[in-house]
Every structure is written in structure tokens, then in C-alpha cells.
Design a protein around this motif. Structure first.
Motif, PDB file in Angstrom:
ATOM      1  N   ASN A  56       4.782  62.456  53.612  1.00  0.00           N
ATOM      2  CA  ASN A  56       5.576  63.201  52.985  1.00  0.00           C
ATOM      3  C   ASN A  56       6.422  62.023  52.018  1.00  0.00           C
ATOM      4  O   ASN A  56       7.619  62.223  52.031  1.00  0.00           O
ATOM      5  CB  ASN A  56       6.667  63.934  53.899  1.00  0.00           C
ATOM      6  CG  ASN A  56       7.156  64.925  53.212  1.00  0.00           C
ATOM      7  OD1 ASN A  56       7.018  65.663  52.390  1.00  0.00           O
ATOM      8  ND2 ASN A  56       8.575  65.057  53.296  1.00  0.00           N
ATOM      9  N   GLN A 126      12.511  66.876  58.465  1.00  0.00           N
ATOM     10  CA  GLN A 126      11.932  67.849  57.463  1.00  0.00           C
ATOM     11  C   GLN A 126      12.008  69.405  58.104  1.00  0.00           C
ATOM     12  O   GLN A 126      12.026  70.200  56.901  1.00  0.00           O
ATOM     13  CB  GLN A 126      10.703  67.415  56.973  1.00  0.00           C
ATOM     14  CG  GLN A 126      10.203  68.286  55.707  1.00  0.00           C
ATOM     15  CD  GLN A 126      10.735  67.560  54.416  1.00  0.00           C
ATOM     16  OE1 GLN A 126      11.270  66.406  54.647  1.00  0.00           O
ATOM     17  NE2 GLN A 126      10.485  68.028  53.316  1.00  0.00           N
ATOM     18  N   ILE A 128      10.004  70.958  59.284  1.00  0.00           N
ATOM     19  CA  ILE A 128       8.641  71.516  58.867  1.00  0.00           C
ATOM     20  C   ILE A 128       8.261  72.873  59.292  1.00  0.00           C
ATOM     21  O   ILE A 128       8.808  73.343  60.107  1.00  0.00           O
ATOM     22  CB  ILE A 128       7.368  70.710  59.307  1.00  0.00           C
ATOM     23  CG1 ILE A 128       7.076  70.659  60.767  1.00  0.00           C
ATOM     24  CG2 ILE A 128       7.612  69.247  58.800  1.00  0.00           C
ATOM     25  CD1 ILE A 128       5.941  69.968  61.367  1.00  0.00           C
ATOM     26  N   ARG A 165      13.496  73.222  54.836  1.00  0.00           N
ATOM     27  CA  ARG A 165      12.999  71.789  54.885  1.00  0.00           C
ATOM     28  C   ARG A 165      14.234  70.790  54.980  1.00  0.00           C
ATOM     29  O   ARG A 165      14.265  69.816  54.004  1.00  0.00           O
ATOM     30  CB  ARG A 165      12.361  71.680  53.502  1.00  0.00           C
ATOM     31  CG  ARG A 165      11.047  72.644  53.313  1.00  0.00           C
ATOM     32  CD  ARG A 165       9.914  72.167  54.288  1.00  0.00           C
ATOM     33  NE  ARG A 165       8.714  73.228  54.633  1.00  0.00           N
ATOM     34  CZ  ARG A 165       8.964  74.523  55.178  1.00  0.00           C
ATOM     35  NH1 ARG A 165       9.858  74.663  55.845  1.00  0.00           N
ATOM     36  NH2 ARG A 165       8.052  75.266  55.046  1.00  0.00           N
ATOM     37  N   GLU A 166      15.148  70.920  55.638  1.00  0.00           N
ATOM     38  CA  GLU A 166      16.428  70.108  55.689  1.00  0.00           C
ATOM     39  C   GLU A 166      16.833  69.867  57.260  1.00  0.00           C
ATOM     40  O   GLU A 166      16.593  70.783  58.006  1.00  0.00           O
ATOM     41  CB  GLU A 166      17.580  71.021  54.835  1.00  0.00           C
ATOM     42  CG  GLU A 166      17.257  71.157  53.551  1.00  0.00           C
ATOM     43  CD  GLU A 166      17.380  69.860  52.512  1.00  0.00           C
ATOM     44  OE1 GLU A 166      17.400  68.819  53.196  1.00  0.00           O
ATOM     45  OE2 GLU A 166      17.045  70.056  51.204  1.00  0.00           O
ATOM     46  N   LYS A 170      18.655  64.109  56.608  1.00  0.00           N
ATOM     47  CA  LYS A 170      18.571  63.979  55.118  1.00  0.00           C
ATOM     48  C   LYS A 170      19.621  64.031  54.480  1.00  0.00           C
ATOM     49  O   LYS A 170      19.724  63.963  53.207  1.00  0.00           O
ATOM     50  CB  LYS A 170      17.572  65.213  54.716  1.00  0.00           C
ATOM     51  CG  LYS A 170      16.125  64.985  55.306  1.00  0.00           C
ATOM     52  CD  LYS A 170      15.227  66.286  54.936  1.00  0.00           C
ATOM     53  CE  LYS A 170      14.895  65.906  53.333  1.00  0.00           C
ATOM     54  NZ  LYS A 170      13.872  66.760  52.667  1.00  0.00           N
ATOM     55  N   LYS A 244       9.529  72.144  46.968  1.00  0.00           N
ATOM     56  CA  LYS A 244       9.897  73.235  47.828  1.00  0.00           C
ATOM     57  C   LYS A 244       9.806  74.500  46.909  1.00  0.00           C
ATOM     58  O   LYS A 244       9.836  74.654  46.058  1.00  0.00           O
ATOM     59  CB  LYS A 244      11.358  73.200  48.011  1.00  0.00           C
ATOM     60  CG  LYS A 244      11.810  71.761  48.915  1.00  0.00           C
ATOM     61  CD  LYS A 244      13.324  71.598  49.006  1.00  0.00           C
ATOM     62  CE  LYS A 244      13.781  70.297  49.499  1.00  0.00           C
ATOM     63  NZ  LYS A 244      15.255  70.235  49.716  1.00  0.00           N
ATOM     64  N   GLU A 338       9.790  68.390  47.618  1.00  0.00           N
ATOM     65  CA  GLU A 338       9.786  68.245  49.164  1.00  0.00           C
ATOM     66  C   GLU A 338       9.660  66.854  49.808  1.00  0.00           C
ATOM     67  O   GLU A 338       9.907  66.406  50.518  1.00  0.00           O
ATOM     68  CB  GLU A 338       8.650  69.197  49.583  1.00  0.00           C
ATOM     69  CG  GLU A 338       8.722  69.383  51.262  1.00  0.00           C
ATOM     70  CD  GLU A 338       7.938  70.680  51.674  1.00  0.00           C
ATOM     71  OE1 GLU A 338       7.071  70.307  52.712  1.00  0.00           O
ATOM     72  OE2 GLU A 338       7.698  71.750  50.987  1.00  0.00           O
ATOM     73  N   ASN A 340       9.474  62.681  49.921  1.00  0.00           N
ATOM     74  CA  ASN A 340      10.731  61.645  49.887  1.00  0.00           C
ATOM     75  C   ASN A 340      10.185  60.770  48.963  1.00  0.00           C
ATOM     76  O   ASN A 340       9.032  60.132  48.761  1.00  0.00           O
ATOM     77  CB  ASN A 340      10.987  60.931  51.143  1.00  0.00           C
ATOM     78  CG  ASN A 340      11.236  61.973  52.159  1.00  0.00           C
ATOM     79  OD1 ASN A 340      12.521  62.612  51.939  1.00  0.00           O
ATOM     80  ND2 ASN A 340      10.896  62.120  53.337  1.00  0.00           N
TER      81      ASN A 340
END
Length: 342
Positions: A56, A126, A128, A165-166, A170, A244, A338, A340
Motif C-alpha cells: 500500500n 488502513q 482494510i 480506510r482510516e 493515520k 478511495k 488510498e 501511502n
């Protein structure tokens, strides 16, 4: 035993297959390895990048600091009761192998997350998700090292502040902790999630009926779907879904549906917002199958950016910016990465 190396190629450690080097490299097999690293004065002030499976991540150049690869292994059944299993896994455990471990033993809840690349430690960062299931639905707690003190802290579900996704790792706690293990609460009696995407259709093609439905069958269907749609990083460099799915106000969605009647949307519970598939937006902008040099948009899934061989991170990022710009101009919707960016 901790072993710090210099000038290590990161190409084998990122699924985009980007050529980049780390000035320093260390592999963590045990939390004590990181605690040892904290006491090596020559590396205290060096910037650090925590690496899991590299699935990712988009490297836009060499990393002039230390890359720390989390390779803590081990899977343990912590406890169980009449309804649940609590299973703990090290941060370095391969995610798909962990899912297969659970499916094989009848630990239900992770089957829809089969074949997602990466490691267990990266999963809660993430949050996921795939095919109607997100990590937060099966998450119990995690252990993480404070990057300054080396102390180990346990984080509860609420403390992780999960979102789409958070997670808190993060945002508020970014670069402050390193996840070392994750504990999941899994079910003894499965709750099947088969209505999302093509799962029900694929199960029917496989000859699975309501009577023969199992968590293995759902896992097999998800694997079949993912393999049909997504490129294998071993063959074409990629990080899976690059963007995302955007969430937009319901009013904006309904206005767009006037011009685009086939635009899919998924209303978000208890909100006035709708999630729109980014892949659909990108495809309608004509990007599906596009290629500039060795940077491209995958021919079967517009949500996936790919490296056909020698693309640089900057070239992949430039393509991503062009895709974002065109979606914004055509639909008035902002799509965000999405992956990094480093």
C-alpha cells in the motif's frame, strides 16, 4: 538479533516494483529488536519508515533514512467462549495466509478479506475492507510500540478511531506507534456477507447452494473474483486499489444521476452521503487501459494503477494526478489516494 544494513534496495519490498534505496535498513523480528534500536544513538535522529508488506505504498524516490520492516510472526488462539474465538497474530504475518489459517479452522469473519496483499500489522492502520466487510467489524485490540520510548501500549477498538480506510494511526497518532500484534474476535457461527459485488453470482457459478454455503466457499469466491479483476503484483507492479471510493452528499449524487443514470452509488447508513465507486468514475473518464511509458491504468480494473516495468514513482504519481484532475473536471468529485506516498 537486530542487524542494521546500509544502502538496501527496496524494489523487492514494494509491490509496485519501484527502484529505490534505503539509506539504512533494519528488520524487526521481536519488539525487543525495536527497543534495542532506540538505544543506538547514531540512528536516533534518522527519519524512519515502517514497512509491512509494501503493498500500500508508492515510493517516489530513495528514502534518506531508516526503513524498518516489521517481521514479527506467530498466530495464537488466545481464548474462546460459546460464540467467539479470539485470535492474536504478529504484525509481520502475511494477511492472506492469516485469513486462510482462520478459514481452515472455522474461525468466521475474515473470509471476505481473502487475497488482500499486505501484513496483519498494516490491516488496522488502513482499516482494510472488501466485499462488505471491514477490519473494524472483527477487531478486538492491538499492541503497539511507542516510537519514542519503546513502551508497549494496548489499543481498544474505540481508541483506534476507525473510519473508511482510516484509523487514529493515520491521523492523530501518525508516526507515533508501531503495531506489533493484532487480536481479532471471530465467530463460531458464521454471518455470511454475499450480497456485495459478484459474490452471490460467483457462488452460483461454483455450484454452491444455501445448504452448502460455508466460509471456505465465500473465501474461494472472493479469491476467484479478485484474481479475475486484479493484476498479480508478481507479474505487473501495482498496489491494488490506488484511490478511495469517494463519499458525496446525496443531493450531489442525485443531480449527477440525471446526467449519468447508470452511476452506481451506495447510501451510507445514518448519513446523508453516498459512496460512489472510484473505478466507475475513472473508467467513464476514459482512463481504463491507458498507458504512458511504463505507467498505466489497468485494462480490467480502472481503480488500479500499474507499473509495466520501469516506471518511476514520480511517473506513477503524475498519472494519478491526471486521473484525479479529469474526474474532478467531469464529475465535480475529488478522489483521493488510498496508497501511502513516500
Amino acid at each position: 538479533m537486530l542487524n542494521v544494513q546500509s544502502n538496501v534496495s527496496l524494489k523487492p519490498y514494494n509491490t509496485f516494483g519501484i527502484h529505490a534505496n534505503a539509506r539504512y535498513w533494519a528488520e524487526i523480528q521481536d519488539p525487543a529488536d525495536f527497543q534495542t534500536l532506540l538505544h543506538l544513538n547514531e540512528y536516533v535522529a534518522v527519519p524512519k519508515l515502517i514497512l509491512g508488506g509494501g503493498s500500500n505504498l508508492l515510493l517516489t524516490g530513495d528514502f534518506e533514512g531508516m526503513v524498518i520492516r516489521m517481521n514479527i510472526q506467530g498466530i495464537e488462539l488466545v481464548r474462546q467462549d460459546e460464540r467467539h474465538y479470539w485470535v492474536k497474530a504478529g504484525a509481520g504475518v502475511n494477511w492472506h495466509e492469516f485469513v486462510m489459517y482462520c478459514v481452515k479452522r472455522g474461525y468466521a469473519g475474515l473470509e471476505n478479506l481473502s487475497l488482500i496483499p499486505g501484513t496483519v500489522g498494516a490491516a488496522p492502520m488502513q482499516n482494510i475492507g472488501a466485499y462488505g466487510v471491514e477490519i473494524e467489524q472483527v477487531f478486538e485490540s492491538l499492541e503497539a510500540l511507542n516510537r519514542q520510548t519503546g513502551e508497549i501500549r494496548t489499543f481498544t477498538h474505540a481508541e483506534c478511531q476507525f473510519g473508511y480506510r482510516e484509523s487514529v494511526f493515520k491521523h492523530d497518532l501518525k508516526d507515533q506507534y508501531i503495531i506489533t500484534s493484532v487480536t481479532f474476535q471471530l465467530d463460531k457461527t458464521p454471518t455470511f456477507h454475499t450480497s456485495y459485488g459478484a459474490i452471490a453470482e460467483t457462488l452460483a457459478e461454483m455450484g454452491v447452494t444455501d445448504e452448502t454455503l460455508s466460509i471456505k466457499a465465500v473465501s474461494d469466491a472472493v479469491i476467484r473474483i479478485r484474481r479475475s479483476k486484479l493484476p498479480d503484483p508478481a507479474e505487473i507492479g501495482n498496489a491494488g486499489s490506488f484511490f478511495k471510493n469517494p463519499e458525496i452528499p446525496k443531493e450531489q449524487f442525485e443531480a449527477l444521476r440525471v446526467e449519468w443514470p447508470d452511476m452506481p452509488g451506495y447510501p451510507l447508513a445514518d448519513t446523508n452521503r453516498v459512496k460512489v465507486p472510484a473505478g466507475w468514475l475513472i473508467e467513464r473518464c476514459g482512463w481504463k487501459g491507458h498507458r504512458t511509458g511504463d505507467a498505466g491504468v489497468h485494462a480490467r480494473q480502472a481503480l488500479v494503477l500499474v507499473n509495466y516495468g520501469k516506471a518511476t514513482g514520480h511517473e506513477i504519481l503524475a498519472l494519478a494526478h491526471e486521473v484525479q484532475r479529469s474526474v474532478g473536471e467531469k464529475f465535480g468529485i475529488t478522489i483521493n489516494p488510498e496508497v501511502n506516498l513516500v
